[in-house]
Design an enzyme around this catalytic site. Structure first.
Site, PDB file in Angstrom:
ATOM      1  N   TYR A 171      39.322  57.230  15.570  1.00 27.37           N
ATOM      2  CA  TYR A 171      39.372  57.963  15.194  1.00 27.37           C
ATOM      3  C   TYR A 171      41.589  57.664  15.796  1.00 27.37           C
ATOM      4  O   TYR A 171      41.854  57.563  14.230  1.00 27.37           O
ATOM      5  CB  TYR A 171      39.642  59.332  15.756  1.00 27.37           C
ATOM      6  N   LYS A 175      44.100  56.151  12.911  1.00 27.48           N
ATOM      7  CA  LYS A 175      45.155  56.782  11.857  1.00 27.48           C
ATOM      8  C   LYS A 175      46.454  56.101  12.564  1.00 27.48           C
ATOM      9  O   LYS A 175      47.534  56.382  11.810  1.00 27.48           O
ATOM     10  CB  LYS A 175      45.511  58.618  12.749  1.00 27.48           C
TER      11      LYS A 175
HETATM   12  C1  BGC Z   1      41.638  66.170  13.747  1.00 25.94           C
HETATM   13  C2  BGC Z   1      41.293  67.987  14.090  1.00 25.94           C
HETATM   14  C3  BGC Z   1      42.097  67.551  15.208  1.00 25.94           C
HETATM   15  C4  BGC Z   1      43.120  67.378  14.924  1.00 25.94           C
HETATM   16  C5  BGC Z   1      44.366  67.700  16.214  1.00 25.94           C
HETATM   17  C6  BGC Z   1      42.832  66.162  14.141  1.00 25.94           C
HETATM   18  O1  BGC Z   1      43.362  64.396  12.952  1.00 25.94           O
HETATM   19  O2  BGC Z   1      41.537  65.708  12.082  1.00 25.94           O
HETATM   20  O3  BGC Z   1      39.922  67.645  14.024  1.00 25.94           O
HETATM   21  O4  BGC Z   1      41.590  69.500  15.655  1.00 25.94           O
HETATM   22  O5  BGC Z   1      43.624  66.162  14.430  1.00 25.94           O
HETATM   23  O6  BGC Z   1      43.674  67.591  17.700  1.00 25.94           O
END
Ligand code: BGC
Length: 273
Positions: A171, A175
């Site tokens: 993730y 990003k």
């Molecule tokens: C995630 C969330 C998370 C947030 C802060 C976001 O990008 O999708 O699940 O709560 O980041 O950590």
């Protein structure tokens, strides 16, 4: 004598007007995407609601927009599949005409897995949806926007384009990659009247993180990670996206607007170091 308040013009109202614009919001059958779609429609845009598997919910979002006097049409497909993305854009061409605004919102957190104990297919899936998806969509949008001579692409990243998050290497990598894609593409298309920007949400109350805010212990822990005393609401993101989509942001490109209530401010330092 300089009159007090000389620069305030009574009766002049400034608003965002997206009438005549066509906007695609990926992953808008729920969560952030749904709120963004509704808000863009409120500002006057015709919205292409996109879903992957939740058709009924997407239809409801469109019906809600239409019921409130807006315009919305539903399109389905998998953003991580190049030919499905191509057909979504072809259908938008036919049904709504040329696209002006693309919001690359569709994304998943993925499973919490530590590198080495993880499943490589899970990693690839997160990269496919969160990074390849925005790339495929931006690619189709850019082809069309170059022809029309204008357009805005808004990539929804996350505070995790900056913040490491143990268990979520895929993730965070996706990003951070999407953030650099934003800047590089912005540079590449800057001569064509196209802007590319990112919005980085912090912890926003949506189904994606319900397991955290739905449990009192993890909710308390989460609030300690935010400088302001609350989680974000989807509207906080929708307003930022609508501003960036509008001509009010016409000189903003290649940058990320962080909307996180101060999650990146090292909130633990509020109480001394
Ligand atoms: C995630 C969330 C998370 C947030 C802060 C976001 O990008 O999708 O699940 O709560 O980041 O950590």
């Amino acid at each position: 004598m300089v009159e007090e308040n000389a620069n305030k013009v009574p009766g002049v109202r400034v608003g965002i007007d997206l009438r005549g614009k066509v906007a695609l919001v990926t992953g808008s059958s729920s969560g952030l995407g749904m709120e963004i779609a509704k808000y863009l429609a409120k500002a006057g845009a015709t919205v292409a609601i996109h879903y992957h598997s939740e058709k009924q919910q997407a239809d409801q979002v469109a019906a809600n927009i239409v019921g409130n006097g807006g315009k919305a049409v539903v399109f389905g497909g998998d953003v991580s599949n190049k030919s499905e993305v191509e057909s979504i854009f072809n259908s938008i061409d036919e049904e709504l005409g040329s696209i002006d605004i693309l919001v690359n919102n569709a994304g998943i957190d993925g499973k919490r897995e530590l590198c080495g104990d993880d499943n490589t297919e899970d990693w690839e899936k997160v990269i496919a949806i969160n990074l390849m998806g925005p790339y495929y969509c931006a690619r189709e949008a850019v082809k069309r926007m170059k022809k029309s001579g204008h357009g805005v692409i808004i990539n929804i990243t996350s505070v995790h384009e900056y913040l490491p998050w143990s268990g979520y290497t895929a993730y965070c990598s996706a990003k951070a990659g999407l953030s650099m894609f934003t800047k590089t593409l912005a540079q590449e298309v800057s001569d064509f009247g196209i802007r590319v920007v990112a919005v980085a949400p912090g912890a926003i109350k949506t189904p994606i993180n319900k397991a955290v805010w739905g449990n009192p212990d993890t909710y308390k822990d989460l609030l300690e990670k935010i400088a302001m005393p609350r989680m974000g609401e989807p509207i906080d993101i929708a307003e930022a996206v609508t501003f960036l989509a509008s001509d009010m942001a016409s000189y903003i490109t290649g940058t990320t607007l962080v909307v996180d209530g101060g999650m990146l401010l090292y909130p633990a330092f509020k109480h001394g170091g």
